[in-house]
Design a protein around this motif. Structure first.
Motif, PDB file in Angstrom:
ATOM      1  N   UNK A   1     -18.985   0.569   2.387  1.00  0.00           N
ATOM      2  CA  UNK A   1     -18.238  -0.401   1.593  1.00  0.00           C
ATOM      3  C   UNK A   1     -18.015   0.137   0.195  1.00  0.00           C
ATOM      4  N   UNK A   2     -16.890  -0.257  -0.404  1.00  0.00           N
ATOM      5  CA  UNK A   2     -16.608   0.222  -1.759  1.00  0.00           C
ATOM      6  C   UNK A   2     -17.643  -0.346  -2.731  1.00  0.00           C
ATOM      7  N   UNK A  43     -10.631  -4.612  -7.391  1.00  0.00           N
ATOM      8  CA  UNK A  43      -9.753  -5.078  -6.311  1.00  0.00           C
ATOM      9  C   UNK A  43      -9.397  -6.549  -6.524  1.00  0.00           C
ATOM     10  N   UNK A  57      -6.496   3.154  -2.649  1.00  0.00           N
ATOM     11  CA  UNK A  57      -7.547   2.605  -1.777  1.00  0.00           C
ATOM     12  C   UNK A  57      -7.264   2.952  -0.324  1.00  0.00           C
ATOM     13  N   UNK A  58      -5.986   2.778   0.081  1.00  0.00           N
ATOM     14  CA  UNK A  58      -5.609   3.022   1.463  1.00  0.00           C
ATOM     15  C   UNK A  58      -5.841   4.479   1.838  1.00  0.00           C
ATOM     16  N   UNK A 111     -15.280   6.255  -8.485  1.00  0.00           N
ATOM     17  CA  UNK A 111     -16.373   5.725  -7.660  1.00  0.00           C
ATOM     18  C   UNK A 111     -16.168   5.986  -6.173  1.00  0.00           C
ATOM     19  N   UNK A 118     -14.640   8.290   1.234  1.00  0.00           N
ATOM     20  CA  UNK A 118     -15.943   7.637   1.164  1.00  0.00           C
ATOM     21  C   UNK A 118     -16.185   6.939   2.482  1.00  0.00           C
ATOM     22  N   UNK A 125      -9.316   4.099 -12.858  1.00  0.00           N
ATOM     23  CA  UNK A 125     -10.682   4.621 -12.809  1.00  0.00           C
ATOM     24  C   UNK A 125     -11.394   4.105 -11.559  1.00  0.00           C
ATOM     25  N   UNK A 165     -14.805  -3.140  -6.158  1.00  0.00           N
ATOM     26  CA  UNK A 165     -14.511  -4.429  -5.536  1.00  0.00           C
ATOM     27  C   UNK A 165     -14.029  -5.434  -6.580  1.00  0.00           C
ATOM     28  N   UNK A 214      -3.573   0.098  -4.910  1.00  0.00           N
ATOM     29  CA  UNK A 214      -3.749  -0.239  -3.491  1.00  0.00           C
ATOM     30  C   UNK A 214      -3.496   0.985  -2.606  1.00  0.00           C
TER      31      UNK A 214
END
Lengths: 182, 567, 49
Positions: free
Chosen positions: B185-186, B194, B173-174, B101, B182, B96, B191, B170
């Protein structure tokens, strides 16, 4: 927003109430950080982890020698068949004592003198066992292959029970031993 | 929230726009969130049934199970609760947090399937061999205790499967960053996830290092690993996996207070720094389990058990402030400004997601955090190691903290991801309170019995002949707490499963509101964004917390000073 | 993007998942696991006096 990426600049130092709390928290963490080194040098109860590697058979042989040389009697637990009869052994004041944890008894029973300091060598023969001295509630780990040395000074008299508090099979909850302090 | 800012940035991604939040939901991610969350809840139920049997056995007056089944069920309970339930649900949270997000798509469906399949097969193998009676070794399986090889293989598969799921996180995210799904900053929730994912990597590496040689030993292929080495590396798995929980739980706190109340971190930099401290230092605390062990020295013990001078404790104390502070600011901005605690009474205490979160914060902080840091103090551990004080501590962190936060999350995940409104909503409103009460009683029972020397993982306390009526009384409290917590867990599972089958479908419309405080007339959101002294209530609450912490901490030093001198 | 104000190095760290991953693995592995392992390796054999 907690669920959206941040695009506006967001990097600020703490301020106001948050800064006050942060100060309190850092101070408290600092106090706790000092307590352990302080107690290590000034306090009387520490676990330094002093230990040597040992073969279980060698440790058993050394314990039997210790029992033969210092035996003063026999202890028979009134209700616990697992403990059965164990020799009561009194090490010389300031000397070494050997204590074995095995399924399912602590061997032998020790007789110590109040106010004297002993080097108690603690090890296990088969599985890991937990040395838990009651009713004082002092706890140390007994591990096969390691001679764990506790430099212990009994300061109260009476009959103390060693309970096993590391799971060691079906008889675990009945595994006990004795320390008498005179 | 506006939907226009969140059009599909990754074109061609099958997805939908949420009718409640306006956020984009990736269908692939949604499928695996469902699969992992449902599996997690099934393992939670299995572990819960085991918990009931255990509570009714340690309650010495009832003493339900025979001795062999007690240790078997204890092994089963530990693995299903601490590993399977938590890891499955965490993978769901990771999927999620890296998609919706960030407006991103899940990196790979195949990888997600592989992860899920390995985890499920591994968990089933482990459970099977435990119930078959060939792995009565406790969750920790300390060598020289030896289980059937299938036990270790199952755990290895679960660990590898989870690691693959973390890899998918990961990679997502990459790709999201590379494809500019986006900018900036996340978000803090991502975060926090992460941080959980990074800690999971360290955890699972230790799991591989310790479990593979143990597995080959159990097959007779290699020599026995050293028992202390096993303890050292195993706790790199066993303790750190619970730090994954801490990060995931704190993220859920930020997520749910945002969803329910619109609260935001009062200072993003401070909240994120706290997560960074978790990432860097929280894993040192695996040393908590070796504080009275032979062969590791006092310097190693003191440095590691203190998370490098309590930096991870500092992080938790920061979150413990910023989460309620965010809530207080949001409530004051809505116009609930009377006195110091006027905002507290106006909070939606009947909203199960909110009450669950609030109870999670309080139980984790006041009970779990304070006891954890104190018992993890090197010397104080002498009067706590392997007594019931230890499970008394971690049942208020992992169960009262993490599990309750995850339950709270389910009250939004099921409507938003499964698209069905909850059945029996009145019962849902009671559930977190009952669970919090049960777990608190259970933990008090354990902690006080433990203070009297009653050991953990012990079938019977009468054979030793050293425990009096007070210890029996606290074990009774443990039993009653366990029964209440189990009832609440059962209600939770019935509500979730019942909703999946019989809940009213949502499809496009907003989910039914659990109850959120309305903004009063004449108020504007964000009006207190620059007032740094708007959190008086939180300040008082956190100072009360600190006072409790100080008292408990030094009371334990006093108790330690009363036992025999030892070096 | 070129005219934006300088980003604080601490923020740069927090915006870099990969650096955090490397540090997050290295610190506990060195401080807890490797140091602990070394302590075990240097345990002396018992003399059993």
């Amino acid at each position: 927003m907690s669920l959206r990426p941040l695009t506006a600049p967001w990097f600020h130092g703490p301020a106001g109430h948050e800064k006050i709390w942060l100060g309190c928290a850092i101070l408290w963490c600092f106090v706790m950080s000092l307590m352990m080194p302080y107690w290590h040098f000034r306090g009387k109860q520490n676990s330094t982890g002093e230990a040597y590697t040992v073969k279980p058979a060698d440790f058993l042989a050394r314990t039997e020698k210790f029992v033969a040389a210092n035996r003063v009697g026999t202890y028979k637990h009134p209700g616990n068949a697992l403990l059965g009869e164990v020799p009561v052994v009194e090490p010389p004041p300031g000397g070494d004592a050997y204590l074995i944890g095995r399924m399912w008894q602590w061997y032998p029973a020790l007789r110590l003198r109040q106010g004297e300091t002993y080097r108690i060598h603690l090890s296990a023969l088969d599985l890991q066992h937990g040395f838990s001295l009651q009713p004082l509630n002092m706890n140390f780990q007994a591990v096969p292959g390691y001679d764990h040395v506790l430099t212990l000074t009994p300061t109260s008299k009476g009959e103390f029970t060693i309970v096993c508090n590391e799971f060691c099979g079906i008889g675990h909850s009945s595994m006990t031993g004795k320390i008498f302090v005179e | 929230m506006s939907t226009t800012s969140h059009n599909l940035a990754a074109p061609g991604t099958p997805g939908r726009v949420c009718g409640t939040t306006g956020l984009h939901v990736c269908f692939d991610a949604q499928r695996f969130i469902k699969l992992n969350a449902v599996s997690g809840i099934v393992f939670l139920l299995l572990g819960g049934i085991a918990a009931l049997l255990l509570a009714l056995t340690r309650w010495q007056t009832v003493h339900l199970l025979p001795v062999d089944w007690f240790y078997r069920i204890l092994t089963f309970h530990g693995l299903n609760m601490l590993i399977f339930w938590i890891l499955f649900f965490e993978v769901a949270i990771l999927y999620f947090a890296c998609t919706t997000p960030l407006n991103a798509r899940l990196y790979s469906k195949k990888v997600a399937w592989l992860s899920f399949a390995l985890m499920l097969v591994g968990a089933l193998m482990t459970d099977y061999i435990i119930l078959k009676g060939q792995a009565d070794v406790m969750m920790t399986s300390y060598l020289p205790l030896l289980a059937h090889p299938v036990f270790y293989l199952g755990i290895i598969l679960v660990a590898v499967g989870t690691l693959i799921g973390v890899f998918n996180f990961f990679a997502t995210l990459y790709v999201a960053k590379r494809d500019k799904a986006y900018t900036g900053s996340m978000p803090i929730v991502t975060f926090g996830a992460l941080a959980a994912a990074i800690i999971a990597v360290v955890t699972l590496l230790h799991g591989a290092v310790v479990m593979i040689p143990t597995f080959t030993y159990s097959m007779g292929w290699t020599a026995e690993p050293d028992p202390i080495w096993y303890r050292l590396i195993w706790w790199g798995l066993g303790h750190q996996s619970q730090q994954v929980n801490v990060c995931a739980m704190v993220s859920v706190w930020y997520l749910l207070t945002h969803i329910v109340l619109g609260s935001r971190p009062i200072n993003e930099a401070v909240c994120r720094s706290a997560f960074v401290l978790y990432i860097l230092f929280i894993n040192l605390a695996s040393a908590h389990h070796l504080l009275v062990d032979p062969a590791v020295g006092a310097t190693w013990k003191i440095w590691n058990t203190s998370y490098a001078m309590y930096l991870a404790v500092l992080a938790s104390m920061v979150h413990g402030f910023t989460v309620p502070a965010g809530v207080e600011v949001a409530m004051r901005e809505k116009g609930y400004t009377s006195g110091i605690f006027g905002w507290v009474t106006a909070l939606p205490w009947k909203n199960p997601a909110f009450s669950g979160t609030a109870l999670s914060v309080v139980i984790f902080g006041f009970l779990g955090g304070i006891t954890g840091v104190t018992l993890g103090t090197q010397q104080i551990n002498i009067i706590a190691h392997n007594t019931l004080r230890i499970p008394g501590h971690f049942h208020v962190t992992v169960v009262g903290g993490t599990t309750l936060a995850f339950m709270a999350l389910a009250y939004y995940v099921i409507p938003l991801i499964f698209q069905r409104d909850f059945i029996w909503r009145g019962l849902a409103r009671v559930q977190p309170w009952l669970f919090g009460l049960g777990i608190t009683l259970l933990a008090f029972g354990m902690s006080f019995a433990g203070s009297m020397g009653v050991s953990r993982r012990s079938y019977d306390i009468d054979a030793q002949g050293v425990y009096g009526p007070a210890a029996h009384l606290w074990l009774g409290v443990l039993g009653i707490g366990g029964v209440l917590a189990f009832l609440s867990l059962l209600i939770f599972v019935v509500l979730c499963v019942g909703t999946l089958f019989f809940g009213q479908k949502i499809e496009g419309r907003p989910m039914a509101d659990w109850g959120t405080p309305r903004a009063l007339a004449g108020t504007t959101p964000g009006s207190l964004a620059h007032d740094h002294y708007a959190t008086k209530g939180t300040m008082v609450l956190t100072l009360v917390f600190l006072a409790c912490f100080v008292v408990y901490y030094f009371a334990n030093w006093k108790a330690l000073a009363d036992v025999w001198p030892v070096r | 993007m070129k005219n934006e104000p300088k980003i604080h190095p601490w923020q740069k760290l927090m915006d870099n998942p990969w650096l955090l991953l490397v540090l997050g693995v290295l610190i506990p592995v060195l401080s807890y696991s490797v140091w602990g392992w070394i302590e075990l390796l240097f345990t002396k054999p018992a003399l059993l006096p």
